[in-house]
Write a protein that holds these residues in place. Structure first.
Motif, PDB file in Angstrom:
ATOM      1  N   GLN A 191       6.454   0.498   0.611  1.00  0.00           N
ATOM      2  CA  GLN A 191       7.692   1.037   1.175  1.00  0.00           C
ATOM      3  C   GLN A 191       8.901   0.217   0.721  1.00  0.00           C
TER       4      GLN A 191
ATOM      5  N   THR B 228       1.870   6.210   2.318  1.00  0.00           N
ATOM      6  CA  THR B 228       3.206   5.828   1.862  1.00  0.00           C
ATOM      7  C   THR B 228       3.983   6.978   1.233  1.00  0.00           C
TER       8      THR B 228
ATOM      9  N   ASP C 198       3.549  -1.741   3.810  1.00  0.00           N
ATOM     10  CA  ASP C 198       4.922  -2.257   3.890  1.00  0.00           C
ATOM     11  C   ASP C 198       5.458  -2.631   2.511  1.00  0.00           C
TER      12      ASP C 198
ATOM     13  N   GLN D 233       9.643   1.067  -2.882  1.00  0.00           N
ATOM     14  CA  GLN D 233      10.317   2.365  -2.940  1.00  0.00           C
ATOM     15  C   GLN D 233      11.796   2.234  -2.585  1.00  0.00           C
TER      16      GLN D 233
END
Length: 133
Positions: free
Chosen positions: A47, A10, A44, A50
């Motif tokens: 992400q 990631t 996922d 983020q």
């Protein structure tokens, strides 16, 4: 997968992943020796976290939002909160566009200075020298 692999996949530090756990944004199973193990879906999720941080949302807001995104659960209060956060993002975009426009103006003036030797400063009628002239 272990914490180091999740971090590598990631681009997020191990420290950040531990922080996400502290904030109840991410959870891991623990091995008998205490090592963290994450499911494939954690990639996922990290992400998404983020992206939400990049949009300016706080940990608390992200924690409130994740059940809706992950499990499909929403409430009127959550929708109102999301709309408010979107308004904040819109305002930050407006502020950034204004900052970019001002920077463009400074770049144009500085370019003119390099090409012509004329002052970069705009004449605005404001006294700015030390002696008040």
């Amino acid at each position: 997968m272990r914490v180091g692999e999740l971090a590598a996949r990631t681009g997020v530090s191990v420290r950040a992943l531990r922080y996400y756990e502290e904030q109840d944004l991410l959870s891991a199973e623990r091995s008998p020796s205490g090592q963290r193990h994450y499911p494939e879906s954690a990639v996922d999720r990290v992400q998404l976290i983020q992206q939400l941080y990049a949009a300016g949302l706080s940990s608390r807001t992200i924690a409130e939002l994740l059940p809706c995104v992950i499990d499909g659960r929403a409430t009127p209060a959550l929708l109102k909160r999301l709309a408010t956060e979107r308004e904040h993002v819109d305002q930050r975009i407006t502020d950034l566009l204004q900052a970019r426009d001002r920077l463009d103006s400074v770049i144009t003036a500085a370019t003119g200075n390099m090409l012509t030797g004329m002052s970069c400063r705009r004449e605005s009628g404001v006294t700015s020298s030390a002696d008040g002239r």
